[in-house]
Design an enzyme around this catalytic site. Sequence first.
Site, PDB file in Angstrom:
ATOM      1  N   GLY A  21      -1.195   3.433  -1.750  1.00 46.66           N
ATOM      2  CA  GLY A  21      -1.161   2.111  -2.295  1.00 46.66           C
ATOM      3  C   GLY A  21       0.389   1.724  -2.607  1.00 46.66           C
ATOM      4  O   GLY A  21       0.760   0.617  -2.447  1.00 46.66           O
ATOM      5  N   VAL A  25       5.385   7.203   3.724  1.00 43.28           N
ATOM      6  CA  VAL A  25       6.175   8.355   3.807  1.00 43.28           C
ATOM      7  C   VAL A  25       6.390   8.878   5.129  1.00 43.28           C
ATOM      8  O   VAL A  25       5.392   9.295   5.798  1.00 43.28           O
ATOM      9  CB  VAL A  25       5.758   9.360   2.751  1.00 43.28           C
ATOM     10  CG1 VAL A  25       6.774  10.565   2.806  1.00 43.28           C
ATOM     11  CG2 VAL A  25       5.580   9.118   1.383  1.00 43.28           C
ATOM     12  N   LYS A  40      10.333   7.239   1.867  1.00 39.61           N
ATOM     13  CA  LYS A  40       9.326   6.570   1.292  1.00 39.61           C
ATOM     14  C   LYS A  40       9.416   5.048   1.412  1.00 39.61           C
ATOM     15  O   LYS A  40      10.544   4.652   0.955  1.00 39.61           O
ATOM     16  CB  LYS A  40       8.944   6.833  -0.204  1.00 39.61           C
ATOM     17  CG  LYS A  40       7.719   5.947  -0.647  1.00 39.61           C
ATOM     18  CD  LYS A  40       7.447   6.430  -1.820  1.00 39.61           C
ATOM     19  CE  LYS A  40       5.690   6.646  -1.860  1.00 39.61           C
ATOM     20  NZ  LYS A  40       4.937   7.193  -3.369  1.00 39.61           N
ATOM     21  N   ASP A 138       2.167   8.068 -14.304  1.00 37.71           N
ATOM     22  CA  ASP A 138       1.059   8.204 -13.295  1.00 37.71           C
ATOM     23  C   ASP A 138       0.858   9.442 -12.671  1.00 37.71           C
ATOM     24  O   ASP A 138       0.719   9.964 -11.518  1.00 37.71           O
ATOM     25  CB  ASP A 138       1.535   7.192 -12.059  1.00 37.71           C
ATOM     26  CG  ASP A 138       0.117   7.194 -11.283  1.00 37.71           C
ATOM     27  OD1 ASP A 138      -1.046   7.069 -11.664  1.00 37.71           O
ATOM     28  OD2 ASP A 138       0.227   6.768  -9.783  1.00 37.71           O
ATOM     29  N   ASN A 143      -0.452  13.013  -7.286  1.00 39.14           N
ATOM     30  CA  ASN A 143       1.030  13.121  -7.452  1.00 39.14           C
ATOM     31  C   ASN A 143       1.764  14.523  -7.842  1.00 39.14           C
ATOM     32  O   ASN A 143       2.680  14.565  -8.438  1.00 39.14           O
ATOM     33  CB  ASN A 143       1.614  12.125  -8.214  1.00 39.14           C
ATOM     34  CG  ASN A 143       1.445  10.765  -7.972  1.00 39.14           C
ATOM     35  OD1 ASN A 143       1.495  10.324  -6.637  1.00 39.14           O
ATOM     36  ND2 ASN A 143       1.439   9.693  -8.751  1.00 39.14           N
ATOM     37  N   ASP A 156       6.383  11.039  -6.974  1.00 37.29           N
ATOM     38  CA  ASP A 156       6.023   9.455  -7.377  1.00 37.29           C
ATOM     39  C   ASP A 156       6.484   9.170  -8.649  1.00 37.29           C
ATOM     40  O   ASP A 156       5.553   8.668  -9.162  1.00 37.29           O
ATOM     41  CB  ASP A 156       4.523   9.228  -6.888  1.00 37.29           C
ATOM     42  CG  ASP A 156       4.640   7.614  -6.632  1.00 37.29           C
ATOM     43  OD1 ASP A 156       5.617   7.082  -6.617  1.00 37.29           O
ATOM     44  OD2 ASP A 156       3.538   7.239  -5.769  1.00 37.29           O
TER      45      ASP A 156
END
Length: 523
Positions: A21, A25, A40, A138, A143, A156
Amino acid sequence: MPDKEDFATRYRLLRRLGSGGMGTVWLARDEMLDREVAVKELTMPPGVDEARRADLIARAVREAQATAQLRHPAVVALHDVAVHDGKPWIVMELLRGRSLADLVEERGPLPPRQVASLGAQLLDGLAAAHARGIQHRDVKPGNVFLTDSGRAVLTDFGIATLAGTETLTQTGMLIGSPGFIAPERLDGEQGGPASDLWSLGATLYYGVEGVAAYEGEAVARLSAALSGRVRPPRLAGPLTPVLMAMMTRDPAARPDAGSARWLLTQVAEGLVPETPGVQAPPPPPHAPAFPVPGTPPGPTPAPVPGVPPAPGPAARGRSRLWIAVAAACLVAAAGATAAVVLLGGGGERTEFTGPVDFCSLLTPAQIREITRVPRPPAGTPYQGGCAWTVRGSGVALVPHAGDDAAQPWAMSPQAAREFLAARERSYEQTQQITWEWKEIGAGRLNAATTPRRAVPELGEGAFAHDLTSELGRTHTGAVHFRVLNLVVEARYSTLSGRPTDADIRDGALKAARWARTALQNGK
C-alpha cells in the site's frame, strides 16, 4: 537532497523486490558508493491535484529525515531521500531475509523463546526511536524484518512523525493497520510510546500464536480493539502474561519499555517471567471475558489497585465506534491502512533549569536486568546523581559540569556540547588510575582506562570507555552522553567474575540509554 537528475544517475534500479500500500521496493545499485541498496518508490494517491501532491511529497521527505536520525541495529538504516518523476524515493539499507509475516505464514507459530528474543531486540529499536521523539505508529508483522544474520529489524517508519511536529497532511493524522493499532489511538487520543508497545505486543502475539489477537473483518477487529477484548493466547506459554501486559487496554497500566524488555529477556532465557504489577487488568464492562483453556471458572477478578477499569464502548460514546467504522472503510479503500484524525500539540523542553531526580530515571526492573540480582537495590544520592549498589556490584548515574558551572544544569546547551567534547578528548589514550567504590566493597585498586569509543546511538558526542584491572579484565563500563545542557556518565561496575567484558559494557550502555530516554521524556 539530490535533484531528479542526480538520483537517476546515482541509483540504478535492478529489479522489484515487492510492493504494497505504501509503494514499491526495488533492489538498486548505488553507483557512487558501489553497493547494493533498497529503494522505496512511494506511491501517490490517484487523482490528487498538484497542491496536494506537493503536500504529500513534503510530508514524506520530512518523515524520512526524521527516520534518518536513527542509527540502531533494530531499525533499518535510511541513506538518502529524493524526489524523482514527481514521487518521493527513499534509499535504505538492503536487508536479506524475510518479514515476520512471511515467516509465520510459511512455518506457522514460532517458539515463545524465539519470539521473546525478537521482541527484546525490537523494543531496543523502539526505545532508540522514542528517545528522539519518533513514534513508529505502524508496528506489525509485515514491518518486522528478520535478517539471515539473525537481526530483528523494524522497517517502514514512513508514517512515523516527530513528537511535537505538525505533519503536512492534517494535525495528528494517525495511520496504522487494523488489529495492530493501539486502542487509545482508535479512541481519539494522540497516543505515545506506550501505543507502539501495544502494537509490538500484538505483533509478538501473531508471531507466537500464528494468528492475530483479533479475528474477523476490519470493522470487527477495530471494535474488539476498542473494547479491549484480547483473545487469550494458547501457544505462548511463559510469554502469555507478558503479551497480556503489553496489550493492556489502559496505556498507563502497561509496563514501561525497560520492564517489558526485562520480562521478554526472562522468557528468551527460558525462565518464567516475574510479572508483579504488570498483569493485564480485568475485562472492561460490557466486554465478555474469554475463559483461559485449562482453568476452572471463577468470579470476575477485582480491578487492579490504582488502575481504573477501562470503559467499554458504551461509555466511550457511539461516535468512537463510528470513528472505527469510518477507519475500516478507509482500510477497504486504501488497502489495509486505517486513518483517524486526532488532536495534537504540546511544548518541548529546551534545557534543564534545576536539580534532576536521578534516582527516578531507572526502574527497579532495569536495575535488576543490569545487575542480575533478584531484589534490585533502591537508588541513593551519589556524587550529585544516584547509585544503586549491592555487595560486589553497582550502577550509577553521575552528572558532570565544567569548572565555571556551579551546578550540572547551569551550563548552556552549547557549553555542555563543548564540555562533553573535551571529556571525550581526555579519554583518547590509555591512562593508569587508582579506582575505588566503597559502597560495593571495592577499595583503592589500580586500574587502566581504555581509549574512548563513539556511541552514536546516544546522540552527538556520546562516547564510552572501560576500566580494566591489572590483569586486563574489565570491571567497569562507562558511557558519557548529553541531553540538552546536561552531561551525564552512566557506570556499571562488578567485582564478580561471571559477567563477561561484553556484559559489563552492555550494562553501562543500557543504563545510559534508559536514563537518556527518561530525561528526554521529562522525568
